[in-house]
Design an enzyme around this catalytic site. Structure first.
Site, PDB file in Angstrom:
ATOM      1  N   HIS A  68       0.757  -1.257   0.172  1.00 21.05           N
ATOM      2  CA  HIS A  68      -0.225  -0.005   0.134  1.00 21.05           C
ATOM      3  C   HIS A  68       0.747   1.327  -0.064  1.00 21.05           C
ATOM      4  CE1 HIS A  68      -3.345  -2.583   2.165  1.00 21.05           C
ATOM      5  NE2 HIS A  68      -2.953  -3.082   0.929  1.00 21.05           N
ATOM      6  N   ARG A 141      -7.305   4.894   0.384  1.00 14.88           N
ATOM      7  CA  ARG A 141      -6.494   3.637   0.824  1.00 14.88           C
ATOM      8  C   ARG A 141      -5.290   3.280  -0.014  1.00 14.88           C
ATOM      9  NH1 ARG A 141      -6.896  -2.088  -0.062  1.00 14.88           N
ATOM     10  NH2 ARG A 141      -6.107  -3.125   1.658  1.00 14.88           N
ATOM     11  N   TYR A 177     -12.125  11.105  -0.177  1.00 16.79           N
ATOM     12  CA  TYR A 177     -12.790  10.117  -0.919  1.00 16.79           C
ATOM     13  C   TYR A 177     -13.257   8.826   0.144  1.00 16.79           C
ATOM     14  CZ  TYR A 177     -11.398  12.179  -5.098  1.00 16.79           C
ATOM     15  OH  TYR A 177     -11.319  13.106  -6.206  1.00 16.79           O
TER      16      TYR A 177
END
Length: 298
Positions: A68, A141, A177
């Site tokens: 990530h 994310r 978001y």
């Protein structure tokens, strides 16, 4: 585990590359403690050597875990450099009370907007005096792909969910978001229930998949092989080997087609070459660069 998500993420040429020779690289940088963070560097390509290398942005802090990072980059029609940064959490319960992607003082889980030299544009949105430098959008994310629509100048990015929740988003200045307060999917930490502030407005995704596709580096089709695809968005994915063609009109998705369902391979990126050919980069130990051809034209 998850080491396939670390390494080099993208190489991007400066819009004026022919004149200034600058290229930009996003990658997982490591410190002496074997922790890592997303780093963006710029250098001049002279022959086959990169010279005058400088760090433009470090989306720290450094942390453990090879996943990530984000690392998507694109130049907008405004000449600014846009960068996606991942939140670096594998499980939601690892978030502090103010989740990483919602904390404006943290560089992770955001879209960053810079001038080509790494300085901060004066017209960036104002997230407050404690905001990290360069913030353009928050609540993200893990976004690996970001691309400009050559017809409109709009910027689009894909976002990884956890269980489902993969999304296609239209980038908007100052937008939130939602992650992890809001998601179209579920959480890895099953009992995770963040306390959501009442004063936040969230930007909804333009499209979300009802199953996991793990979307990566997307591109708008501008080629010769498939005239009917002209202007469509091509979205590759890692999960089970996904490749999608999305038709967008007036900033809305009107059709989605999954391609090559009988010939699946994990895909990291889709690009259009200068001569209008579609290439796909596979994500394997012996990764390949695939050229997509129209056999009906042969």
């Amino acid at each position: 585990m998850h080491s396939f998500n670390a390494g080099w993420f993208q190489i991007l040429l400066d819009p004026d590359f022919k004149d200034n020779s600058y290229l930009y690289i996003s990658y997982a940088a490591e410190n002496k403690a074997k922790e890592s963070a997303l780093k963006i560097v710029r250098g001049k390509l002279t022959g086959n050597k990169l010279t005058e290398v400088e760090t433009l942005y470090l989306a720290g802090p450094y942390s453990h875990g090879l996943f990530h990072y984000g690392g998507g980059m694109v130049f907008g029609a405004d000449g600014k450099l846009y960068i996606t940064t991942g939140e670096r959490n594998f499980y939601e319960h690892l978030n502090p009370a103010l989740p990483t992607a919602q904390d404006v003082s943290d560089k992770r889980g955001k879209v960053i907007r810079l001038n080509p030299d790494g300085s901060i544009p004066k017209d960036n949105p104002d997230f407050g005096k404690n905001a990290a430098p360069g913030l353009f959008a928050v609540g993200i994310r893990a976004a690996q792909g970001i691309i400009q629509d050559p017809a409109t100048g709009d910027l689009w990015f894909t976002e990884h969910g956890t269980f489902q929740g993969d999304e296609l988003n239209l980038l908007e200045k100052g937008a939130n978001y939602g992650w992890p307060y809001k998601t179209t999917g579920g959480y890895r930490t099953k009992d995770y229930k963040p306390e959501v502030p009442n004063d936040l407005i969230f930007k909804e995704p333009v499209y979300s998949w009802d199953h996991t596709i793990a979307p990566t580096g997307l591109t708008f089709y501008q080629g010769r092989e498939f005239p009917q695809w002209q202007g469509n968005l091509i979205v590759p994915g890692l999960s089970k080997g996904n490749l999608w063609r999305l038709i967008i009109e007036n900033k809305e998705l009107i059709a989605a087609e999954e391609l090559f369902i009988n010939d699946r391979v994990r895909l990291r990126k889709a690009v259009i070459s200068p001569d209008g050919q579609l290439y796909l980069l596979t994500d394997e130990e012996d990764g390949k660069l695939l050229k997509v051809v129209n056999k009906a034209k042969e």
